[in-house]
Design a protein around this motif. Structure first.
Motif, PDB file in Angstrom:
ATOM      1  N   ALA A 290       0.806  -1.237   0.000  1.00 47.57           N
ATOM      2  CA  ALA A 290       0.000   0.000   0.000  1.00 47.57           C
ATOM      3  C   ALA A 290       0.834   1.281   0.000  1.00 47.57           C
ATOM      4  CB  ALA A 290      -0.965   0.000   1.182  1.00 47.57           C
ATOM      5  N   ARG A 291       1.899   1.316  -0.772  1.00 53.92           N
ATOM      6  CA  ARG A 291       2.711   2.531  -0.878  1.00 53.92           C
ATOM      7  C   ARG A 291       2.186   3.486  -1.942  1.00 53.92           C
ATOM      8  NH1 ARG A 291       7.786   1.966   1.658  1.00 53.92           N
ATOM      9  NH2 ARG A 291       7.525   0.465   3.351  1.00 53.92           N
ATOM     10  N   GLN A 292       1.345   2.979  -2.856  1.00 52.72           N
ATOM     11  CA  GLN A 292       0.791   3.806  -3.927  1.00 52.72           C
ATOM     12  C   GLN A 292      -0.695   3.501  -4.066  1.00 52.72           C
ATOM     13  OE1 GLN A 292       3.302   4.473  -7.453  1.00 52.72           O
ATOM     14  NE2 GLN A 292       4.406   2.601  -6.875  1.00 52.72           N
ATOM     15  N   ARG A 293      -1.446   4.443  -4.646  1.00 53.83           N
ATOM     16  CA  ARG A 293      -2.875   4.246  -4.792  1.00 53.83           C
ATOM     17  C   ARG A 293      -3.187   3.560  -6.122  1.00 53.83           C
ATOM     18  NH1 ARG A 293      -5.400   8.144  -7.978  1.00 53.83           N
ATOM     19  NH2 ARG A 293      -7.392   7.685  -6.984  1.00 53.83           N
ATOM     20  N   LEU A 294      -4.270   2.798  -6.125  1.00 50.26           N
ATOM     21  CA  LEU A 294      -4.764   2.159  -7.334  1.00 50.26           C
ATOM     22  C   LEU A 294      -5.614   3.183  -8.081  1.00 50.26           C
ATOM     23  CD1 LEU A 294      -5.055  -0.497  -8.971  1.00 50.26           C
ATOM     24  CD2 LEU A 294      -7.128  -0.952  -7.646  1.00 50.26           C
ATOM     25  N   GLY A 295      -5.072   3.726  -9.158  1.00 52.00           N
ATOM     26  CA  GLY A 295      -5.746   4.795  -9.883  1.00 52.00           C
ATOM     27  C   GLY A 295      -6.906   4.307 -10.725  1.00 52.00           C
ATOM     28  N   GLU A 296      -7.671   5.244 -11.214  1.00 55.42           N
ATOM     29  CA  GLU A 296      -8.812   4.943 -12.086  1.00 55.42           C
ATOM     30  C   GLU A 296      -8.332   4.654 -13.510  1.00 55.42           C
ATOM     31  OE1 GLU A 296     -11.776   4.550 -11.079  1.00 55.42           O
ATOM     32  OE2 GLU A 296     -11.711   5.434  -9.069  1.00 55.42           O
ATOM     33  N   PRO A 297      -9.061   3.806 -14.227  1.00 57.35           N
ATOM     34  CA  PRO A 297     -10.203   3.005 -13.787  1.00 57.35           C
ATOM     35  C   PRO A 297      -9.736   1.809 -12.946  1.00 57.35           C
ATOM     36  CG  PRO A 297      -9.710   2.535 -16.081  1.00 57.35           C
ATOM     37  CD  PRO A 297      -8.775   3.604 -15.666  1.00 57.35           C
ATOM     38  N   LYS A 298     -10.279   1.700 -11.756  1.00 61.17           N
ATOM     39  CA  LYS A 298      -9.766   0.733 -10.801  1.00 61.17           C
ATOM     40  C   LYS A 298      -9.860  -0.713 -11.292  1.00 61.17           C
ATOM     41  CE  LYS A 298      -9.914   3.089  -6.367  1.00 61.17           C
ATOM     42  NZ  LYS A 298     -10.363   3.007  -4.953  1.00 61.17           N
ATOM     43  N   ALA A 299     -10.981  -1.096 -11.858  1.00 63.04           N
ATOM     44  CA  ALA A 299     -11.148  -2.484 -12.281  1.00 63.04           C
ATOM     45  C   ALA A 299     -10.116  -2.853 -13.345  1.00 63.04           C
ATOM     46  CB  ALA A 299     -12.567  -2.725 -12.792  1.00 63.04           C
ATOM     47  N   PHE A 300      -9.893  -1.941 -14.288  1.00 63.28           N
ATOM     48  CA  PHE A 300      -8.915  -2.207 -15.339  1.00 63.28           C
ATOM     49  C   PHE A 300      -7.505  -2.295 -14.763  1.00 63.28           C
ATOM     50  CE2 PHE A 300      -5.899  -0.597 -18.560  1.00 63.28           C
ATOM     51  CZ  PHE A 300      -6.051  -1.592 -19.512  1.00 63.28           C
ATOM     52  N   ASN A 301      -7.162  -1.373 -13.878  1.00 64.62           N
ATOM     53  CA  ASN A 301      -5.822  -1.390 -13.298  1.00 64.62           C
ATOM     54  C   ASN A 301      -5.615  -2.593 -12.377  1.00 64.62           C
ATOM     55  OD1 ASN A 301      -4.811   0.866 -14.611  1.00 64.62           O
ATOM     56  ND2 ASN A 301      -5.651   2.279 -13.092  1.00 64.62           N
ATOM     57  N   LEU A 302      -6.678  -3.033 -11.715  1.00 58.13           N
ATOM     58  CA  LEU A 302      -6.579  -4.247 -10.915  1.00 58.13           C
ATOM     59  C   LEU A 302      -6.283  -5.446 -11.825  1.00 58.13           C
ATOM     60  CD1 LEU A 302      -6.899  -5.537  -8.088  1.00 58.13           C
ATOM     61  CD2 LEU A 302      -9.306  -5.916  -8.658  1.00 58.13           C
ATOM     62  N   ALA A 303      -6.917  -5.483 -12.994  1.00 57.69           N
ATOM     63  CA  ALA A 303      -6.649  -6.555 -13.952  1.00 57.69           C
ATOM     64  C   ALA A 303      -5.191  -6.509 -14.400  1.00 57.69           C
ATOM     65  CB  ALA A 303      -7.581  -6.436 -15.151  1.00 57.69           C
ATOM     66  N   ARG A 304      -4.645  -5.328 -14.562  1.00 55.95           N
ATOM     67  CA  ARG A 304      -3.232  -5.202 -14.945  1.00 55.95           C
ATOM     68  C   ARG A 304      -2.329  -5.787 -13.852  1.00 55.95           C
ATOM     69  NH1 ARG A 304      -1.877   0.763 -15.665  1.00 55.95           N
ATOM     70  NH2 ARG A 304       0.166  -0.111 -16.218  1.00 55.95           N
ATOM     71  N   ILE A 305      -2.618  -5.442 -12.608  1.00 54.87           N
ATOM     72  CA  ILE A 305      -1.804  -5.954 -11.493  1.00 54.87           C
ATOM     73  C   ILE A 305      -1.878  -7.484 -11.444  1.00 54.87           C
ATOM     74  CG2 ILE A 305      -1.542  -6.015  -8.986  1.00 54.87           C
ATOM     75  CD1 ILE A 305      -0.650  -3.387 -10.184  1.00 54.87           C
ATOM     76  N   GLY A 306      -3.080  -8.030 -11.593  1.00 54.57           N
ATOM     77  CA  GLY A 306      -3.240  -9.481 -11.555  1.00 54.57           C
ATOM     78  C   GLY A 306      -2.535 -10.175 -12.702  1.00 54.57           C
ATOM     79  N   ALA A 307      -2.594  -9.584 -13.892  1.00 53.90           N
ATOM     80  CA  ALA A 307      -1.924 -10.179 -15.051  1.00 53.90           C
ATOM     81  C   ALA A 307      -0.407 -10.162 -14.872  1.00 53.90           C
ATOM     82  CB  ALA A 307      -2.319  -9.434 -16.322  1.00 53.90           C
TER      83      ALA A 307
END
Length: 327
Positions: A290-307
């Motif tokens: 949690a050193r950085q925020r998950l920017g918008e669009p959150k769902a898309f960026n979450l998919a990037r992190i998971g990939a």
């Protein structure tokens, strides 16, 4: 500018410590967030061995952990987390609803174990298995750098018919988000293609981080040809299991971390064939510092992190086996 070490500790806020009993051919790896970190878990194997995995469910009370333990030793290895919890509790770290004088905190230390009891090491420890002590030793050796291959939880591992090991890899996005993975590879399945030294996940390799071997383009995989998978799985029992953690410095909720853990498990499927078998105990944790925020669009960026987590995990599998090959 920070230079990548291609390790999970490239994720800011994470340290790793390892300890081995070379006579017993077993060991422990501790992943330590400098401050309590959100964590989730995805259990895919049919024979898992875990501690406090239920506590990580998004609907439950605990939202952050104090350390994570990967250990050899099957059921005995779960005691490594006892050693880590005891040491952290003595430092005053842990969960507590209310601060009360003389009442110790409760460190949250999930763990997963792999089976290395039949690997030829001396397991004649009687009533004093080494894992509690190994957990405490690993915690004392926290660092940004650590050994890959025959080290920590991977020292006694087997990857199909090859020597298994401890692997790690990382990636940094264009906006500076960090994603990393660490894995102890002790799988039933094969990590290399039939008749080849090329890894199943060779196309994900960065540079020559895992030896740079490429497959013969004429090779085709036929039916149930599993190549260098362990022979006679029924006789092997629970003598398998790949245990891993992926991490990011992007802030995630428990539910978001769960999704990352689920996506990251695809990295094992890219690197091991077959995987998630009834006699594997495959487990993947996902952690956020949690050193950085998950920017918008959150769902898309979450998919990037998971990939990215899945790719890092597949690369870590290759690096762990490659590093163990000549150990």
């Amino acid at each position: 500018m920070t230079v990548s070490a291609n390790l999970i500790t490239d994720v800011p806020g994470l340290l790793v410590g390892q300890a081995e009993d070379r006579d017993a051919l077993t060991g422990v790896t501790v992943i330590y967030p400098e401050t309590a970190a959100v964590c989730a878990v995805d259990v895919r194997g049919g024979g898992p061995g875990t501690r406090e995995s239920d506590a990580l469910a998004p609907e439950n009370l605990v939202e952050a952990i104090d350390a994570l333990v990967l250990s050899g030793g099957s059921v005995y290895g779960l005691a490594a987390a006892d050693g880590v919890a005891s040491a952290l509790g003595a430092r005053g770290r842990g969960f507590g609803l209310i601060d009360l004088p003389g009442v110790p905190k409760s460190p949250v230390v999930p763990a997963a174990i792999l089976y290395d009891l039949a690997n030829g090491g001396n397991k004649g420890w009687g009533e004093t298995p080494p894992y509690r002590a190994l957990g405490m030793q690993a915690l004392q050796r926290l660092d940004h750098s650590f050994t890959l291959g025959a080290a920590g939880a991977g020292i006694g591992a087997r990857a199909g018919q090859l020597r298994g090991g401890l692997g790690s890899a990382s990636h940094t996005t264009s906006e500076g988000w960090h994603v990393g993975a660490i894995v102890a590879v002790n799988c039933f399945g094969s990590v290399v293609m039939p008749g080849s030294d090329a890894f199943w996940a060779w196309s994900l390799e960065q540079g020559d981080e895992a030896g740079g071997v490429r497959p013969d383009p004429s090779v085709r995989v036929m039916g149930e040809d599993w190549g260098l998978a362990k022979a006679n799985p029924a006789a092997m029992g629970r003598a398998n299991t790949t245990i891993a953690c992926v991490a990011t410095d992007v802030a995630l909720t428990p539910s978001e971390a769960k999704r990352v853990a689920q996506m990251a498990s695809a990295g094992l499927a890219r690197a091991i064939r077959p995987v998630f078998a009834p006699f594997d105990g495959d487990v993947v944790f996902a952690m956020s510092t949690a050193r950085q925020r998950l920017g918008e669009p959150k769902a898309f960026n979450l998919a990037r992190i998971g990939a990215l987590a899945a790719d890092c995990l597949a690369r870590a599998v290759m690096r762990g086996v490659h590093a163990a090959k000549d150990a």
